[in-house]
Design a protein around this motif. Structure first.
Motif, mmCIF file in Angstrom:
data_model
loop_
_atom_site.group_PDB
_atom_site.id
_atom_site.type_symbol
_atom_site.label_atom_id
_atom_site.label_comp_id
_atom_site.label_asym_id
_atom_site.label_seq_id
_atom_site.Cartn_x
_atom_site.Cartn_y
_atom_site.Cartn_z
ATOM 1 N N THR A 132 7.701 -36.157 -26.419
ATOM 2 C CA THR A 132 7.946 -37.374 -26.780
ATOM 3 C C THR A 132 8.530 -37.843 -27.863
ATOM 4 N N PRO A 133 9.044 -36.702 -28.796
ATOM 5 C CA PRO A 133 10.239 -37.340 -29.679
ATOM 6 C C PRO A 133 11.488 -37.467 -28.998
ATOM 7 N N TYR A 134 11.493 -36.981 -27.886
ATOM 8 C CA TYR A 134 12.936 -37.056 -26.985
ATOM 9 C C TYR A 134 12.936 -37.871 -25.976
ATOM 10 N N ILE A 135 11.931 -37.792 -25.227
ATOM 11 C CA ILE A 135 11.547 -38.647 -23.805
ATOM 12 C C ILE A 135 10.468 -39.960 -24.456
ATOM 13 N N LYS A 136 11.203 -41.062 -24.373
ATOM 14 C CA LYS A 136 10.466 -42.191 -25.094
ATOM 15 C C LYS A 136 9.731 -42.860 -23.929
ATOM 16 N N GLN A 137 9.952 -42.856 -22.694
ATOM 17 C CA GLN A 137 9.480 -43.488 -21.453
ATOM 18 C C GLN A 137 9.002 -42.622 -20.552
ATOM 19 N N ALA A 138 7.856 -43.100 -19.729
ATOM 20 C CA ALA A 138 7.180 -42.191 -18.715
ATOM 21 C C ALA A 138 6.841 -43.176 -17.540
ATOM 22 N N ILE A 139 6.830 -42.486 -16.435
ATOM 23 C CA ILE A 139 6.245 -42.931 -15.165
ATOM 24 C C ILE A 139 5.028 -42.212 -14.754
ATOM 25 N N VAL A 140 4.268 -43.195 -13.939
ATOM 26 C CA VAL A 140 2.827 -42.732 -13.621
ATOM 27 C C VAL A 140 2.604 -43.509 -12.131
ATOM 28 N N GLN A 141 1.800 -42.968 -11.390
ATOM 29 C CA GLN A 141 1.762 -43.434 -10.072
ATOM 30 C C GLN A 141 0.709 -44.669 -9.962
ATOM 31 N N ASP A 142 -0.289 -44.584 -11.046
ATOM 32 C CA ASP A 142 -1.212 -45.794 -10.981
ATOM 33 C C ASP A 142 -2.066 -45.604 -12.489
ATOM 34 N N TYR A 143 -2.836 -46.772 -12.286
ATOM 35 C CA TYR A 143 -3.550 -46.958 -13.823
ATOM 36 C C TYR A 143 -4.768 -45.707 -14.071
ATOM 37 N N GLU A 144 -4.947 -44.916 -13.227
ATOM 38 C CA GLU A 144 -5.650 -43.588 -13.477
ATOM 39 C C GLU A 144 -5.195 -42.654 -14.680
ATOM 40 N N VAL A 145 -3.977 -42.197 -14.040
ATOM 41 C CA VAL A 145 -2.897 -41.738 -14.925
ATOM 42 C C VAL A 145 -2.470 -42.293 -16.121
ATOM 43 N N VAL A 256 -8.466 -44.623 6.217
ATOM 44 C CA VAL A 256 -8.559 -43.454 5.301
ATOM 45 C C VAL A 256 -9.597 -43.669 4.413
ATOM 46 N N VAL A 257 -10.365 -42.725 4.237
ATOM 47 C CA VAL A 257 -11.699 -42.814 3.247
ATOM 48 C C VAL A 257 -11.165 -42.028 1.936
ATOM 49 N N THR A 258 -11.271 -42.559 0.764
ATOM 50 C CA THR A 258 -11.052 -42.057 -0.546
ATOM 51 C C THR A 258 -11.703 -42.749 -1.557
ATOM 52 N N TYR A 259 -12.183 -42.003 -2.606
ATOM 53 C CA TYR A 259 -12.790 -42.755 -3.658
ATOM 54 C C TYR A 259 -11.852 -43.384 -4.442
ATOM 55 N N ILE A 260 -11.955 -44.802 -4.884
ATOM 56 C CA ILE A 260 -11.340 -45.458 -6.053
ATOM 57 C C ILE A 260 -12.366 -45.825 -7.101
ATOM 58 N N ARG A 261 -12.165 -45.626 -8.351
ATOM 59 C CA ARG A 261 -13.037 -45.804 -9.390
ATOM 60 C C ARG A 261 -13.157 -47.596 -9.429
ATOM 61 N N PRO A 262 -14.329 -47.823 -9.526
ATOM 62 C CA PRO A 262 -14.829 -49.425 -9.734
ATOM 63 C C PRO A 262 -13.744 -49.923 -10.708
ATOM 64 N N ASP A 263 -13.508 -49.370 -11.846
ATOM 65 C CA ASP A 263 -12.742 -50.050 -12.901
ATOM 66 C C ASP A 263 -11.447 -50.053 -12.573
ATOM 67 N N LEU A 264 -10.825 -49.267 -11.522
ATOM 68 C CA LEU A 264 -9.695 -49.494 -11.136
ATOM 69 C C LEU A 264 -8.947 -50.145 -9.895
ATOM 70 N N VAL A 265 -10.259 -50.618 -9.265
ATOM 71 C CA VAL A 265 -9.857 -51.296 -7.964
ATOM 72 C C VAL A 265 -9.128 -52.576 -8.135
ATOM 73 N N SER A 266 -9.078 -53.315 -9.296
ATOM 74 C CA SER A 266 -8.463 -54.379 -9.439
ATOM 75 C C SER A 266 -7.101 -54.162 -10.028
ATOM 76 N N THR A 267 -6.765 -52.902 -10.210
ATOM 77 C CA THR A 267 -5.504 -52.567 -10.426
ATOM 78 C C THR A 267 -4.385 -52.546 -9.224
ATOM 79 N N PHE A 268 -5.026 -52.406 -8.360
ATOM 80 C CA PHE A 268 -4.158 -52.186 -6.966
ATOM 81 C C PHE A 268 -4.245 -53.646 -6.222
ATOM 82 N N PRO A 269 -3.450 -53.761 -5.373
ATOM 83 C CA PRO A 269 -3.121 -54.944 -4.480
ATOM 84 C C PRO A 269 -4.667 -55.206 -3.793
#
Length: 327
Positions: A132-145, A256-269
């Motif tokens: 991070t001293p050199y790379i100042k921005q990042a990308i993640v796929q969702d709010y879990e990461v 599809v059956v997958t676990y979505i954390r309750p606190d993250l549900v609202s971060t998805f459409p």
């Protein structure tokens, strides 16, 4: 603009993003040093750390944007970063989960999570503080990461997993099929929760007639052909978010059956058509899908629409280009 992707191919994303960028008139290539039975090859140069090291100076001179993945760069010790930085070239780091999933933090909101694939907390912290001293921005796929890296970067962009829908024709589950097929494809059984899934499968067999197939050690092209025949796909029930298999399954028109954390549900459409299940609720959720073929088909239709709206690599590419321009 010439875009470098490297050096760890996760879920085919370097190749898919490069394809989208090429369609927009950019030059983009992925250099991959991580080789698995999945056999990703599109828009990739499959190479080694040693070869990358030999080509380091040439690569740095040749590209304008360096889109790194999974805490990896051109050099194992990140000695390339000051060189790229001093040449005033653009850089961004794409984190995918296990590279930055701090163990105790992951368990704060998720009693089910498996973090055995992640490095020790000290190693993750050391890597991020070198980057991070050199790379100042990042990308993640969702709010879990997002939560694991938000305090290390000036800005973290949430960009969904990308998929090339031209390679995925939907095969919606037929409502009159007498013996539905359930699939589970664990690239890592511990991470996906396979032992819990198969306990539930065995329990369901006592009262329901269905086929079950566990898919392992097959190339990506081979498994897609098998997914097409499925009526229900059970993905990961521990992590708390969904991954590429869920996206591909929805693209194929499968429930599809997958676990979505309750606190993250609202971060998805709000239209997310995933059946949300953890080890404690999996039996009841799969039972409902077995009993209701029309629900399986409707979820498949909704899933395809969801992927078209939120995961189409053409849409993701537009987001990427905007990020690159503002680095």
């Amino acid at each position: 603009m010439k875009v470098f992707h490297g050096t760890t191919e996760i879920a085919g994303q370097m190749g898919i993003l490069s394809d989208g960028l090429k369609q927009k008139g950019f030059e983009s290539t992925g250099y991959n040093t991580y080789h698995s039975y999945l056999g990703y090859k599109d828009n990739l140069i499959n190479t080694s750390e040693e070869e990358i090291k030999k080509l380091k100076d040439e690569i740095i001179d040749s590209f304008d944007v360096f889109h790194f993945h999974y805490c990896t760069t051109l050099d194992k010790n990140y000695e390339d970063l000051p060189l790229i930085f001093n040449k005033q070239k653009k850089m961004i780091m794409h984190h995918w989960g296990n590279d930055v999933r701090f163990h105790e933090q992951a368990k704060e909101n998720n009693p089910y999570v498996y973090t055995g694939d992640s490095p020790a907390n000290e190693v993750i912290h050391e890597r991020l503080t070198k980057i991070t001293p050199y790379i100042k921005q990042a990308i993640v796929q969702d709010y879990e990461v997002y939560e694991y890296v938000k305090n290390y970067y000036d800005k973290v962009h949430v960009v969904p997993i990308a998929i090339n829908l031209q390679h995925f024709k939907p095969f919606y589950p037929p409502i009159h099929k007498k013996k539905p097929l359930l699939l589970h494809a664990p690239t890592n059984p511990d991470f996906k929760g396979t032992v819990y899934i198969e306990e539930v499968i065995n329990k369901l067999r006592e009262n329901y007639d269905f086929d079950y197939q566990r898919i392992e050690k097959m190339s990506h092209d081979e498994v897609i052909e098998l997914y097409e025949k499925a009526d229900i796909i059970i993905d990961q029930i521990l992590c708390g978010s969904y991954g590429l298999l869920s996206v591909e399954s929805m693209a194929l028109g499968k429930p599809v059956v997958t676990y979505i954390r309750p606190d993250l549900v609202s971060t998805f459409p709000s239209v997310l058509p995933i059946v949300n299940a953890n080890p404690d609720t999996l039996y009841e959720n799969v039972k409902i899908l077995l009993e209701q073929p029309l629900l399986r088909q409707n979820l498949g239709i909704l899933g395809r629409g969801y992927v078209e709206k939120y995961h189409d690599h053409r849409i993701i590419t537009e987001q990427l280009i905007n990020i690159y321009k503002n680095l």
